[in-house]
Design an enzyme around this catalytic site. Structure first.
Site, mmCIF file in Angstrom:
data_model
loop_
_atom_site.group_PDB
_atom_site.id
_atom_site.type_symbol
_atom_site.label_atom_id
_atom_site.label_comp_id
_atom_site.label_asym_id
_atom_site.label_seq_id
_atom_site.Cartn_x
_atom_site.Cartn_y
_atom_site.Cartn_z
ATOM 1 N N GLN A 186 0.762 -1.090 0.005
ATOM 2 C CA GLN A 186 0.034 -0.037 -0.098
ATOM 3 C C GLN A 186 0.982 1.163 -0.061
ATOM 4 O O GLN A 186 1.896 1.414 0.699
ATOM 5 C CB GLN A 186 -0.924 0.039 1.377
ATOM 6 C CG GLN A 186 -2.024 -1.279 1.284
ATOM 7 C CD GLN A 186 -3.130 -1.147 0.337
ATOM 8 O OE1 GLN A 186 -3.289 0.053 -0.319
ATOM 9 N NE2 GLN A 186 -3.752 -2.247 0.015
ATOM 10 N N GLU A 235 -3.042 -16.509 -2.465
ATOM 11 C CA GLU A 235 -2.295 -15.375 -3.302
ATOM 12 C C GLU A 235 -1.336 -16.200 -4.210
ATOM 13 O O GLU A 235 -0.982 -17.453 -3.951
ATOM 14 C CB GLU A 235 -1.406 -14.623 -2.173
ATOM 15 C CG GLU A 235 -0.331 -13.714 -2.819
ATOM 16 C CD GLU A 235 -0.953 -12.845 -3.800
ATOM 17 O OE1 GLU A 235 -0.536 -12.563 -4.936
ATOM 18 O OE2 GLU A 235 -1.869 -12.066 -3.288
ATOM 19 N N CYS A 320 -9.661 -0.737 -5.772
ATOM 20 C CA CYS A 320 -8.957 0.530 -6.085
ATOM 21 C C CYS A 320 -9.452 1.229 -7.324
ATOM 22 O O CYS A 320 -8.631 2.061 -7.935
ATOM 23 C CB CYS A 320 -7.496 0.070 -6.173
ATOM 24 S SG CYS A 320 -7.283 -1.201 -7.512
ATOM 25 N N GLU A 354 -9.965 4.965 -3.530
ATOM 26 C CA GLU A 354 -10.403 3.591 -3.388
ATOM 27 C C GLU A 354 -11.508 3.408 -2.455
ATOM 28 O O GLU A 354 -11.917 4.541 -1.722
ATOM 29 C CB GLU A 354 -9.153 3.033 -2.338
ATOM 30 C CG GLU A 354 -7.861 3.194 -3.133
ATOM 31 C CD GLU A 354 -6.975 1.779 -3.100
ATOM 32 O OE1 GLU A 354 -7.415 0.717 -2.322
ATOM 33 O OE2 GLU A 354 -5.995 1.717 -3.668
#
Length: 362
Positions: A186, A235, A320, A354
């Site tokens: 981030q 992930e 986002c 966002e």
């Protein structure tokens, strides 16, 4: 990277304009009051990338106006980067300018900093780099107390380490994160803390277990684990999974497993339609996944993944890109009601915003 027009004196109005734009964009939905989370007005970016421009004997950073990649704008000041980056970036370039071994065919410098004060610098070259470069760059490392990575085509040289350790205080608890060079983190640390705090708040009374898709290095996953009996996250980036595993261990999280697999594969496993050794010993059949968290890339969720997330009672959607969020919500709201809606100003002085949406099944 595009050059933002930083206007601290107009920040509140610019943010209000963005919020008004979101309200207009999502007018087809019955939204609760929008929760607004602002950014520091200056020195908010923890990571930044700058092209390096060679002009005779001179050497300087450049950026580009939005939508124009042909006309570079010289930078002699940068109000958007974190204080740690700002105190190093220009003096660092002064030393590089005077050193042929470091200057020759350098075309980009990337910075990754933390709220806790660490800094990693990546130097990118249009030529091979070797141990001679690594020896010369030690002077920079010692003078600025930074870590340095060199990159050229097909080669990466690490001086000591290629990551920083961030420490974020969320609701009076400190979470430690390994953040690796050239992987996603981030960019706005203060806003990131607010995003995590919001996600904790909307799930604070949750029952059952949490499944997360696109978990990265565990940015949301680690703190959210306290709100659930069990958390399983997926992930596909090997680097991010390794960082997440480190973060789980160093933070002492006992009820969280991260799997390196596409979200589609985990869904098939949970449905009993696929078997894989990756889940051996996890006893996933005992889990009761009531909540799903997704934080997809700008392209949003594809149709198949939208159908996957709609199977859960509660959805936390971090977006986002309001455009793809809007598209996804047209499908998701056929089965789920929007309970909470938040906006997070990760990128001040740009059109980017966002969003966070919490939905429950009808």
């Amino acid at each position: 990277m595009a050059l933002p027009n930083i206007q601290p004196e107009r920040y509140e109005q610019l943010l209000a304009d963005k919020v008004a734009g979101v309200k207009a964009q999502f007018v087809d939905f019955t939204l609760p009051d929008i929760e607004v989370f602002d950014s520091p007005k200056t020195h908010y970016r923890l990571r930044a990338e700058f092209r390096v421009w060679h002009d005779g004997d001179d050497l300087y950073y450049v950026m580009f106006e939005p939508g124009d990649n042909r006309n570079p704008v010289r930078l002699d000041e940068c109000e958007m980067v974190s204080p740690r980056i700002r105190e190093v970036m220009f003096e660092l370039l002064d030393l590089i300018r005077e050193n042929p071994a470091l200057r020759f065919k350098l075309f980009q410098v990337d910075f990754l900093s933390t709220l806790s004060g660490e800094l990693l610098v990546s130097m990118l070259y249009h030529r091979p780099i070797d141990e001679t470069w690594a020896e010369e760059v030690q002077v920079l490392r010692r003078q600025f107390n930074i870590d340095i990575v060199g990159r050229s085509r097909g080669k990466k040289l690490i001086v000591e380490r290629d990551f920083v350790i961030e420490k974020l205080t969320i609701n009076d608890r400190v979470f430690e994160y390994k953040q690796v060079e050239n992987s996603f983190t981030q960019p706005n640390g203060e806003v990131c803390k607010k995003m995590i705090g919001w996600a904790l708040d909307v799930t604070q009374n949750s029952e059952g277990d949490l499944v997360e898709f696109y978990c990265g290095n565990g940015n949301f996953t680690l703190p959210l684990a306290q709100n659930f009996r069990r958390v399983v996250a997926t992930e596909i980036s090997k680097t991010s999974v390794r960082a997440a595993e480190y973060n789980i261990e160093v933070n002492g999280i006992q009820n969280l497993d991260v799997l390196r697999m596409p979200s589609e594969d985990l869904t098939l496993v949970l449905q009993g339609k696929k078997e894989t050794r990756k889940v051996a010993g996890l006893a996933l059949e005992t889990c009761q996944f009531s909540t799903v968290l997704v934080d997809p890339p700008r392209s949003g969720l594809d149709d198949e993944t939208v159908q996957q997330v709609c199977a859960y009672d509660h959805i936390v959607y971090i977006s986002c890109n309001p455009d793809t969020l809007l598209e996804n919500l047209h499908t998701i709201t056929k089965t789920h009601k929007i309970e909470r809606f938040a906006v997070f100003d990760q990128f001040p002085y740009t059109h980017h915003l966002e969003c966070g949406v919490y939905l429950t099944k009808y």
